[in-house]
Design a protein around this motif. Structure first.
Motif, short mmCIF file in Angstrom:
data_model
loop_
_atom_site.label_atom_id
_atom_site.label_comp_id
_atom_site.label_asym_id
_atom_site.label_seq_id
_atom_site.Cartn_x
_atom_site.Cartn_y
_atom_site.Cartn_z
N ALA A 299 49.38 37.37 46.68
CA ALA A 299 48.73 36.11 47.03
C ALA A 299 48.59 36.01 48.54
O ALA A 299 49.59 36.01 49.27
CB ALA A 299 49.55 34.93 46.50
N ASP A 300 47.36 35.96 49.02
CA ASP A 300 47.10 35.82 50.46
C ASP A 300 45.67 35.31 50.63
O ASP A 300 44.75 35.83 50.01
CB ASP A 300 47.27 37.16 51.17
CG ASP A 300 47.44 36.99 52.67
OD1 ASP A 300 46.56 36.35 53.30
OD2 ASP A 300 48.42 37.50 53.22
N ASP A 301 45.49 34.27 51.46
CA ASP A 301 44.16 33.72 51.63
C ASP A 301 43.28 34.56 52.55
O ASP A 301 42.07 34.36 52.60
CB ASP A 301 44.25 32.28 52.16
CG ASP A 301 44.89 32.22 53.54
OD1 ASP A 301 45.88 32.96 53.76
OD2 ASP A 301 44.43 31.44 54.38
N ASP A 302 43.89 35.52 53.27
CA ASP A 302 43.11 36.41 54.12
C ASP A 302 42.59 37.58 53.29
O ASP A 302 43.37 38.38 52.77
CB ASP A 302 43.96 36.92 55.28
CG ASP A 302 43.17 37.81 56.22
OD1 ASP A 302 42.36 37.28 57.00
OD2 ASP A 302 43.34 39.05 56.15
N PHE A 303 41.27 37.68 53.17
CA PHE A 303 40.67 38.69 52.30
C PHE A 303 41.04 40.11 52.72
O PHE A 303 41.37 40.96 51.88
CB PHE A 303 39.14 38.54 52.29
CG PHE A 303 38.45 39.61 51.50
CD1 PHE A 303 38.43 39.58 50.11
CD2 PHE A 303 37.81 40.66 52.15
CE1 PHE A 303 37.79 40.58 49.38
CE2 PHE A 303 37.17 41.66 51.43
CZ PHE A 303 37.16 41.62 50.04
N ILE B 281 47.43 42.18 40.75
CA ILE B 281 46.71 40.96 40.44
C ILE B 281 46.57 40.17 41.74
O ILE B 281 47.56 39.67 42.27
CB ILE B 281 47.45 40.10 39.40
CG1 ILE B 281 47.81 40.93 38.17
CG2 ILE B 281 46.62 38.89 39.02
CD1 ILE B 281 46.62 41.48 37.43
N PRO B 282 45.36 40.04 42.31
CA PRO B 282 45.19 39.31 43.57
C PRO B 282 44.96 37.81 43.35
O PRO B 282 44.41 37.40 42.33
CB PRO B 282 43.94 39.97 44.18
CG PRO B 282 43.13 40.38 42.98
CD PRO B 282 44.12 40.73 41.89
N ALA B 283 45.37 37.02 44.34
CA ALA B 283 45.15 35.57 44.29
C ALA B 283 44.88 35.08 45.70
O ALA B 283 45.45 35.59 46.68
CB ALA B 283 46.35 34.85 43.70
N GLU B 284 44.01 34.06 45.84
CA GLU B 284 43.63 33.54 47.15
C GLU B 284 44.55 32.45 47.67
O GLU B 284 44.54 32.14 48.85
CB GLU B 284 42.19 33.02 47.09
CG GLU B 284 41.15 34.09 46.80
CD GLU B 284 39.74 33.54 46.83
OE1 GLU B 284 39.58 32.34 47.16
OE2 GLU B 284 38.80 34.29 46.53
N ASN B 285 45.32 31.83 46.79
CA ASN B 285 46.22 30.76 47.23
C ASN B 285 47.34 30.58 46.20
O ASN B 285 47.32 31.19 45.12
CB ASN B 285 45.46 29.44 47.41
CG ASN B 285 44.68 29.05 46.17
OD1 ASN B 285 45.26 28.75 45.12
ND2 ASN B 285 43.35 29.05 46.26
#
Length: 236
Positions: free
Chosen positions: A8-12, A30-34
């Motif tokens: 989980a990280d908001d930086d692409f 599994i990626p997450a933006e927030n």
């Protein structure tokens, strides 16, 4: 089946670099933006480990981990915080929220990979602890009958075990043939994923073997296990 890690990280760019590195290493990511999105993904995919930034929109890493820890099923789930917040108070808060490790940005992907492997090995050992029996398994008294137990961990003939024990010395633990194969590859620095590929076993099965090796050698991590193996001539 590969172990699953939620990132989980908001930086692409950060999220992409971690995801690519871990997938190349052999994990399923599994990626997450927030934090809000990540919380739903935890419930859906039940990952083996979480890597999360702290400063994120909608729900920051602190709140995300706090909510994860309220679920009984995820109280032991390993968590790594990645952040630019490096003050002592921030670190203390992170540990109070339930993180297992804290890496300051910028960080090296190789270091992150090492931390992940260490935490996964420790978690596998903890997860197996309740099922351990305090009494040693009884040895067969006659003939080449097999030792009863887990088909992967303990399925070895009595005669083979006795030969292994005799060759290792009086102070050495009794290892199954499969455990010795895993130990040899582990001392080469291979991850559980790579060991599984080499032996055609699942990563979960390798985790069980590594946990058994920790228990039999009274080791807390891979470094101690390798040192024990070298000192007691358990590896070639």
């Amino acid at each position: 089946m590969p172990l699953t890690i939620l990132v989980a990280d908001d930086d692409f760019a950060t999220r992409l670099s971690i995801t690519d590195y871990l997938e190349i290493t052999g994990y399923s990511v599994i990626p997450a933006e927030n934090g809000k999105e990540a919380l739903g993904l935890v419930e859906k995919f039940q990952p083996h480990l979480i890597v999360t930034d702290i400063t994120m929109p909608e729900m920051d890493g602190y709140e995300f981990v706090r909510r994860v820890r309220t679920r009984p099923a995820f109280r032991l789930l390993p968590v790594i915080f990645l952040t630019e917040r490096t003050s002592t108070q921030e670190r203390i808060r992170g540990y109070q929220m339930g993180c297992d490790n804290y890496l300051a940005k910028p960080f090296e992907l190789q270091e992150l990979g090492a931390v992940i492997r260490s935490l996964l090995d420790r978690y596998a050992l903890i997860a197996q602890a309740p099922s351990r029996s305090p009494e040693p398994e009884p040895m067969p008294t006659e003939g080449p009958s097999r030792v009863k137990g887990n088909s992967e961990l303990d399925f070895l003939t009595h005669n083979s075990e006795m030969r292994d024990r005799a060759s290792m010395g009086p102070s050495s633990p009794m290892l199954t043939q499969r455990e010795r194969e895993v130990l040899n590859l582990l001392t080469e620095g291979l991850s559980n994923i790579l060991i599984g590929d080499r032996l055609h076993l699942s990563p979960r099965t390798i985790e069980k073997h590594v946990s058994s090796l920790f228990r039999k050698t009274d080791s807390n991590n891979r470094a101690e296990l390798v040192r024990f193996a070298m000192e007691h001539h358990l590896v070639r």
